[in-house]
Design an enzyme around this catalytic site. Structure first.
Site, PDB file in Angstrom:
ATOM      1  N   HIS A 158       0.852  -1.192   0.000  1.00 56.42           N
ATOM      2  CA  HIS A 158       0.000   0.000   0.000  1.00 56.42           C
ATOM      3  C   HIS A 158       0.879   1.229   0.000  1.00 56.42           C
ATOM      4  CE1 HIS A 158      -3.336  -2.594   1.905  1.00 56.42           C
ATOM      5  NE2 HIS A 158      -3.611  -2.406   0.631  1.00 56.42           N
ATOM      6  N   GLU A 161       1.837   3.745   3.079  1.00 55.33           N
ATOM      7  CA  GLU A 161       2.383   3.204   4.326  1.00 55.33           C
ATOM      8  C   GLU A 161       3.907   3.236   4.293  1.00 55.33           C
ATOM      9  OE1 GLU A 161       0.183  -0.530   4.577  1.00 55.33           O
ATOM     10  OE2 GLU A 161      -1.710   0.569   4.408  1.00 55.33           O
ATOM     11  N   ARG A 216      -3.267   4.815  -1.933  1.00 57.32           N
ATOM     12  CA  ARG A 216      -3.140   3.481  -1.359  1.00 57.32           C
ATOM     13  C   ARG A 216      -2.880   2.392  -2.409  1.00 57.32           C
ATOM     14  NH1 ARG A 216      -5.268   0.020   2.749  1.00 57.32           N
ATOM     15  NH2 ARG A 216      -6.467  -1.738   1.953  1.00 57.32           N
ATOM     16  N   HIS A 286       2.721  -3.683   6.757  1.00 58.51           N
ATOM     17  CA  HIS A 286       1.792  -2.587   6.477  1.00 58.51           C
ATOM     18  C   HIS A 286       1.871  -1.553   7.595  1.00 58.51           C
ATOM     19  CE1 HIS A 286      -1.040  -4.794   3.579  1.00 58.51           C
ATOM     20  NE2 HIS A 286      -0.152  -5.699   3.908  1.00 58.51           N
ATOM     21  N   GLU A 360       0.959  -4.775  11.059  1.00 63.31           N
ATOM     22  CA  GLU A 360       0.576  -3.372  10.927  1.00 63.31           C
ATOM     23  C   GLU A 360       1.470  -2.618  11.902  1.00 63.31           C
ATOM     24  OE1 GLU A 360      -1.612  -1.933   8.957  1.00 63.31           O
ATOM     25  OE2 GLU A 360      -2.862  -3.562   8.196  1.00 63.31           O
TER      26      GLU A 360
END
Lengths: 384, 210
Positions: A158, A161, A216, A286, A360
């Protein structure tokens, strides 16, 4: 913004210019105050970009001649200021790991890394992006006569990020700097090969640097070029198109025209498929959220090896927390975050790779995608 | 009782934090969620879903201290247009911000030209120190928006202050017109919102959607 140089000739012109400056509250560089504008003397005014045309028009209308002293004030400012470097530098061979880098620099970095560590690192072609850019992964492999299992890590699926590609680069640097001296790392490399893809969604990443920081998706066009981009992490062949997606190409979770419709997805899937019997662990990085996510996103039904998956993840979260106290939550996407289908992590697990995780990284929303550069080092250190 | 990691607890907590930022935040105070300590959900027939939360908060400008807080968040059934009902109780005291906020107020009032800024934080996550109070005031405004617009199926965070413009007033309030970018986690969309904030050291913040 532009800076104009004017020499007013008559009192009338002076009065008009004084009125112009005060009405539009223009930034007077010389003289400092409108009342000091004199006929026959230099006048320098900075005109904000949106007003440039109007101001020039009114000068023309009043037959006031001018010339442009500075065509682009911002450019001049940027050129004259040294690039800020964070005070805690982590420099390895000149590369600053505590800053975010544009794609050009990441390509150069990969070449350098291979060059400086050729006994351990090789750069390999993976595929091409939609906009025809080359995707490379780095293979970190200690020469040995025994076959080794693989750990795969990809970053930057993405675009926005940014901490994710920053982590991949940091990770490579850490391994290469310490493999001779750190017993854990050297043991690791005796038995495992590391494959790292620093930026998966290269087109999107570049777009987030040049046009839209909060982009994104990828950059493939749909509907005759009226909308762009597929969410690559909804494009894999795992319950594709079923839940947590959109079939509308303008959505940020648009899953593409079919599973693996995007060249980036295909490049990764093909490679992983070809090596699947050797891949022990799949990691995809991510941000943000501070989570370690296990399969699945499309159903709350746990995967067959859920206990093992959870245990390893919990140990990872505990080790991470031990560094700076950062809390990570652990669990399946469907329970912790939301429902989604077509994620790379889920697909990888369904083809038989036992350990498959989405990380994440920091933070939990206060800076979100715009994680300050002073958090790159602690984030990367704790995640190591 | 809900497992603390379940997404519905996290979403309700985000609403509570938004509400708290709106109520208790200001240019000198930004509240952050340190930890969700406990979450419980009650399904009330004919009314909706009510979440009981215990939160541990910290002030970004005073990170060594934390403050506990209990919150109740009620999402009403079938109501897409009304905000969740939120009640919060903060246990203990928050650090005083009187001096810092008065200094900010005086500084802005004495500006010759109206303040204008954009992209806070910038692409690299940086906020110039003199803009930090403006950034924290944006948290107040986004807190209001997040509280007003959340449902059980959304989780909002402030992604960035796209633009902020001060509007000079003849009364004693400061006025800032913001364009805020909110990130919604479930749809992954980043949505712009225009919002006006009036602020005064004693009167606090009043937020209205433009």
């Amino acid at each position: 913004d532009q800076v104009l140089h004017i020499v007013p000739e008559t009192l009338q012109q002076v009065q008009h210019l004084q009125l112009l400056c005060s009405t539009l509250t223009l930034d007077l560089w010389k003289p400092l105050l409108p009342e000091d504008i004199r006929a026959g003397e230099d006048l320098h005014i900075r005109v904000p970009a949106p007003l440039v045309q109007d101001v020039k028009d009114t000068l023309d209308q009043h037959m006031i001649s001018y010339r442009v002293l500075i065509y682009d004030v911002q450019k001049l400012v940027d050129q004259s200021m040294p690039r800020e470097r964070s005070s805690h530098r982590q420099v390895s061979g000149g590369y600053v790991y505590t800053e975010y880098h544009p794609m050009e620099e990441i390509y150069q970095w990969m070449t350098q890394i291979q060059k400086n560590n050729s006994e351990l690192v090789t750069q390999h072609f993976l595929g091409k992006t939609f906009e025809n850019r080359t995707m490379y992964y780095l293979q970190i492999s200690q020469p040995s006569n025994k076959p080794k299992k693989i750990i795969w890590m990809d970053c930057g699926i993405h675009a926005r990020e940014w901490i994710s590609p920053a982590f991949c680069q940091w990770f490579v640097k850490e391994i290469l700097q310490n493999y001779k001296t750190d017993p854990k790392i050297s043991r690791f490399l005796q038995n495992l090969d590391l494959y790292v893809l620093p930026v998966l969604n290269i087109d999107g990443y570049i777009y987030s640097w040049e046009i839209d920081r909060l982009w994104r998706k990828s950059r493939s066009p749909y509907e005759n070029g009226t909308c762009y981009g597929t969410d690559l992490n909804r494009n894999f062949n795992s319950s594709w198109g079923s839940v947590g997606i959109s079939f509308n190409c303008s959505s940020d979770i648009f899953c593409g025209s079919g599973p693996e419709s995007e060249p980036e997805t295909k490049a990764v899937a093909q490679f992983i498929e070809s090596k699947k019997s050797d891949i022990l662990c799949y990691l995809t990085m991510h941000s943000y959220g501070q989570l370690i996510l296990t399969p699945y996103g499309s159903t709350t039904k746990p995967p067959s090896n859920n206990e093992e998956l959870m245990q390893v993840a919990k140990e990872a979260a505990a080790a991470l927390k031990g560094k700076y106290g950062t809390s990570y939550k652990v669990g399946s996407t469907a329970l912790i975050l939301y429902n989604n289908s077509g994620s790379s992590r889920d697909w990888v697990h369904t083809i038989g790779i036992p350990l498959s995780y989405t990380f994440e990284l920091r933070d939990t929303g206060d800076y979100g995608f715009l994680l300050p550069t002073n958090q790159i080092q602690p984030t990367c250190e704790e995640t190591m | 009782e809900l497992p603390l990691s379940h997404f519905s607890a996290a979403r309700a907590a985000a609403v509570a934090v938004g509400y708290l930022r709106y109520l208790r935040g200001g240019p000198g105070r930004g509240l952050e969620l340190r930890e969700l300590r406990r979450a419980r959900r009650q399904d009330i027939d004919g009314v909706g879903h009510k979440y009981y939360l215990e939160l541990e908060l910290e002030d970004v400008l005073d990170k060594d201290r934390t403050v506990n807080c209990t919150a109740e968040v009620l999402y009403r059934l079938g109501s897409k247009t009304s905000a969740p009902d939120v009640q919060v109780t903060v246990q203990g005291e928050l650090r005083s911000t009187e001096e810092a906020e008065q200094e900010f107020y005086n500084r802005i009032r004495s500006l010759e030209k109206e303040l204008v800024a954009e992209n806070i934080p910038d692409s690299h996550g940086n906020v110039p120190p003199e803009l930090e109070p403006i950034h924290l005031l944006a948290w107040v405004a986004s807190g209001y928006l997040i509280w007003q617009n959340s449902t059980e199926n959304t989780k909002f965070h402030l992604a960035q202050v796209k633009h902020v413009k001060q509007v000079k007033r003849s009364d004693e309030d400061l006025q800032f017109d913001y364009v805020l970018l909110l990130h919604e986690m479930v749809s992954q969309e980043v949505l712009p919102w225009e919002v006006t904030v009036l602020w005064h050291p004693q009167r606090g913040a009043r937020v209205s959607q433009s």
